[in-house]
Design a protein around this motif. Structure first.
Motif, PDB file in Angstrom:
ATOM      1  N   ARG A   5       0.842  -1.190   0.000  1.00  0.00           N
ATOM      2  CA  ARG A   5       0.000   0.000   0.000  1.00  0.00           C
ATOM      3  C   ARG A   5       0.870   1.230   0.000  1.00  0.00           C
ATOM      4  N   GLN A   6       0.490   2.195  -0.820  1.00  0.00           N
ATOM      5  CA  GLN A   6       1.256   3.426  -0.904  1.00  0.00           C
ATOM      6  C   GLN A   6       0.925   4.302   0.301  1.00  0.00           C
ATOM      7  N   THR A   7       1.937   4.815   0.953  1.00  0.00           N
ATOM      8  CA  THR A   7       1.732   5.698   2.100  1.00  0.00           C
ATOM      9  C   THR A   7       2.381   7.035   1.816  1.00  0.00           C
ATOM     10  N   SER A   8       1.861   8.048   2.449  1.00  0.00           N
ATOM     11  CA  SER A   8       2.440   9.377   2.323  1.00  0.00           C
ATOM     12  C   SER A   8       2.168  10.153   3.599  1.00  0.00           C
ATOM     13  N   PRO A  10       0.745  13.214   5.723  1.00  0.00           N
ATOM     14  CA  PRO A  10      -0.351  14.173   5.592  1.00  0.00           C
ATOM     15  C   PRO A  10       0.168  15.595   5.377  1.00  0.00           C
ATOM     16  N   HIS A  17      -5.018  18.545   4.687  1.00  0.00           N
ATOM     17  CA  HIS A  17      -5.113  17.287   5.414  1.00  0.00           C
ATOM     18  C   HIS A  17      -6.474  16.645   5.186  1.00  0.00           C
ATOM     19  N   TRP A  20      -6.442  15.048   1.817  1.00  0.00           N
ATOM     20  CA  TRP A  20      -5.599  13.851   1.868  1.00  0.00           C
ATOM     21  C   TRP A  20      -6.335  12.705   2.555  1.00  0.00           C
ATOM     22  N   PHE A  21      -6.962  13.015   3.696  1.00  0.00           N
ATOM     23  CA  PHE A  21      -7.666  11.997   4.462  1.00  0.00           C
ATOM     24  C   PHE A  21      -8.827  11.421   3.668  1.00  0.00           C
ATOM     25  N   LYS A  24      -7.597   9.048   1.064  1.00  0.00           N
ATOM     26  CA  LYS A  24      -7.186   7.762   1.645  1.00  0.00           C
ATOM     27  C   LYS A  24      -8.402   6.891   1.977  1.00  0.00           C
ATOM     28  N   ALA A  27      -9.890   5.585  -1.275  1.00  0.00           N
ATOM     29  CA  ALA A  27      -9.052   4.518  -1.814  1.00  0.00           C
ATOM     30  C   ALA A  27      -9.277   3.211  -1.049  1.00  0.00           C
ATOM     31  N   ALA A  28      -9.428   3.299   0.249  1.00  0.00           N
ATOM     32  CA  ALA A  28      -9.687   2.103   1.054  1.00  0.00           C
ATOM     33  C   ALA A  28     -11.038   1.498   0.712  1.00  0.00           C
ATOM     34  N   ASP A  31     -10.794  -0.396  -2.530  1.00  0.00           N
ATOM     35  CA  ASP A  31      -9.804  -1.473  -2.547  1.00  0.00           C
ATOM     36  C   ASP A  31     -10.516  -2.804  -2.777  1.00  0.00           C
TER      37      ASP A  31
END
Length: 61
Positions: A5-8, A10, A17, A20-21, A24, A27-28, A31
């Motif tokens: 899983r790609q992480t980055s 915040p 933020h 970004w949240f 994420k 995307a979850a 999945d």
């Protein structure tokens, strides 16, 4: 558990933020990979907690 899983990190401000949240979370939700069985997840994180505790303990010796 897979570590593909790609992480980055915040963003520093609240609006960035939030974007970004939300990305994420979306995307979850999208999945399509198979769920991880509870027992496998519990074992994985128990091992991570143990390694973290050992690591902290080693630094305090």
């Amino acid at each position: 558990m897979s570590s593909d899983r790609q992480t980055s990190t915040p963003c520093p401000d609240a609006a960035s933020h939030d974007g970004w949240f939300r990305a994420k979370v979306q995307a979850a939700l999208e999945d399509s990979r198979a769920d991880t069985p509870d027992e496998q997840a519990e074992a994985h994180f128990a091992e991570r907690r143990l390694r973290a505790r050992c690591s902290v303990g080693e630094r305090h010796l």
